[in-house]
Design a protein around this motif. Structure first.
Motif, PDB file in Angstrom:
ATOM      1  N   GLN A 112       9.265  30.311   2.128  1.00  0.00           N
ATOM      2  CA  GLN A 112       9.561  29.344   3.274  1.00  0.00           C
ATOM      3  C   GLN A 112       9.960  30.169   4.526  1.00  0.00           C
ATOM      4  O   GLN A 112      10.842  30.649   4.622  1.00  0.00           O
TER       5      GLN A 112
ATOM      6  N   GLY B 259       6.862  24.882   6.137  1.00  0.00           N
ATOM      7  CA  GLY B 259       7.036  24.220   4.630  1.00  0.00           C
ATOM      8  C   GLY B 259       6.848  25.567   3.720  1.00  0.00           C
ATOM      9  O   GLY B 259       6.749  26.697   4.148  1.00  0.00           O
TER      10      GLY B 259
ATOM     11  N   GLN C 218       2.681  15.948   8.483  1.00  0.00           N
ATOM     12  CA  GLN C 218       3.673  14.932   8.383  1.00  0.00           C
ATOM     13  C   GLN C 218       4.197  14.428   9.986  1.00  0.00           C
ATOM     14  O   GLN C 218       4.204  15.159  10.803  1.00  0.00           O
TER      15      GLN C 218
ATOM     16  N   CYS D  40       2.684  11.035   5.771  1.00  0.00           N
ATOM     17  CA  CYS D  40       1.986  12.372   5.078  1.00  0.00           C
ATOM     18  C   CYS D  40       0.643  11.878   4.976  1.00  0.00           C
ATOM     19  O   CYS D  40       0.252  10.967   4.492  1.00  0.00           O
TER      20      CYS D  40
ATOM     21  N   TRP E 273       7.043  13.908  -2.819  1.00  0.00           N
ATOM     22  CA  TRP E 273       8.002  14.020  -1.516  1.00  0.00           C
ATOM     23  C   TRP E 273       9.344  14.559  -2.000  1.00  0.00           C
ATOM     24  O   TRP E 273       9.601  14.359  -2.942  1.00  0.00           O
TER      25      TRP E 273
ATOM     26  N   GLN F 115      15.165  18.588   1.350  1.00  0.00           N
ATOM     27  CA  GLN F 115      15.764  19.919   1.189  1.00  0.00           C
ATOM     28  C   GLN F 115      17.346  19.943   1.751  1.00  0.00           C
ATOM     29  O   GLN F 115      17.378  19.611   3.013  1.00  0.00           O
TER      30      GLN F 115
ATOM     31  N   PHE G 189       9.989  17.066   3.033  1.00  0.00           N
ATOM     32  CA  PHE G 189       8.668  17.606   2.724  1.00  0.00           C
ATOM     33  C   PHE G 189       7.723  17.015   2.023  1.00  0.00           C
ATOM     34  O   PHE G 189       7.995  16.311   1.026  1.00  0.00           O
TER      35      PHE G 189
ATOM     36  N   PHE H 155       2.615  22.646   0.904  1.00  0.00           N
ATOM     37  CA  PHE H 155       3.252  21.939   1.652  1.00  0.00           C
ATOM     38  C   PHE H 155       2.931  21.654   3.296  1.00  0.00           C
ATOM     39  O   PHE H 155       2.415  22.477   3.956  1.00  0.00           O
TER      40      PHE H 155
ATOM     41  N   GLY I 257       7.036  19.634   7.373  1.00  0.00           N
ATOM     42  CA  GLY I 257       8.742  18.861   7.281  1.00  0.00           C
ATOM     43  C   GLY I 257       9.033  18.044   8.346  1.00  0.00           C
ATOM     44  O   GLY I 257       8.483  18.180   9.561  1.00  0.00           O
TER      45      GLY I 257
END
Lengths: 111, 113
Positions: free
Chosen positions: A38, A43, B6, B23, B34, B37, B90, B104, B107
């Motif tokens: 990351q 992401g 996102q 998303c 989903w 973090q 995320f 991914f 965020g």
């Protein structure tokens, strides 16, 4: 249940230093193992993977070898660059549930 | 291809307010996820959808609901936000038979005051 344990960070290295980030796992059966990276503000991205024992995954100068006898998948790079500064996540997939991630290790490389 | 997108990127809510995180993916992936973090906690799975029409709880589903609107879109709703839900969220997706290779989004940073 399945779990992944990574070395705690942060790790700070000078440019061109050797990098090792330790990862060990607990899983039933024979999982696949992964390293995700990351970069700041982004992401996660898949960095490399290994699907069976003794496999070596490699990408962008990073390597990791799937060691079944020690249940480990340590990430290594011979000479880090400032651009490698990121958070690195070890992960496993055993087929029963989605990916299981470690807590991440932050790497800072200084010029 | 945009990959996984996102919206919004940032959001501040007051305790008790509701909101939906959106998303979407354009890779024709079957599975979507989903995560949240938090510092020192890594990524924790909230909900996932293995295929269109199905959803399953992950590690930390309490306080959230999800909707798999169609194959492309998977939304996450907070009905009554709490400060403990301050986090970075995320979304991710993966192809059929490749649930271990997830892609991914960038965020959403959510703060609940």
């Amino acid at each position: 249940g399945d779990s992944v344990t990574q070395m705690e960070g942060p790790v700070t290295l000078s440019e061109e230093a050797f990098l090792t980030i330790n990862c060990t796992y607990t899983a039933t059966g024979y999982p696949s193992l992964f390293w995700y990276v990351q970069y700041p503000g982004e992401g996660l991205q898949l960095l490399l993977k290994a699907t069976k024992a003794d496999d070596k995954g490699s990408n962008k100068g990073f390597e990791a070898t799937y060691r079944k006898e020690t249940t480990s998948f340590h990430l290594e790079k011979g000479s880090v660059q400032v651009s490698d500064s990121a958070v690195y996540f070890c992960a496993l997939y055993s087929g029963n549930t989605p990916l299981v991630f470690g807590k991440g290790t932050r790497l800072s490389v200084i010029a | 291809n945009a990959g996984v997108t996102q919206t919004p990127k940032f959001q501040v809510l007051k305790t008790g307010q509701s909101m939906t995180l959106q998303c979407a993916q354009d890779m024709n992936h079957n599975s979507m996820y989903w995560y949240r973090q938090d510092p020192g906690m890594g990524l924790r799975l909230i909900y996932y959808s293995a295929s269109e029409g199905t959803t399953d709880k992950g590690e930390v589903p309490n306080g959230y609901n999800v909707s798999r609107l169609n194959k492309r879109e998977f939304s996450l709703r907070l009905e009554s936000a709490a400060p403990s839900q301050t986090s970075v969220y995320f979304c991710a997706s993966s192809a059929q038979g490749r649930r271990n290779e997830q892609y991914f989004g960038p965020g959403t940073r959510l703060t609940v005051t």
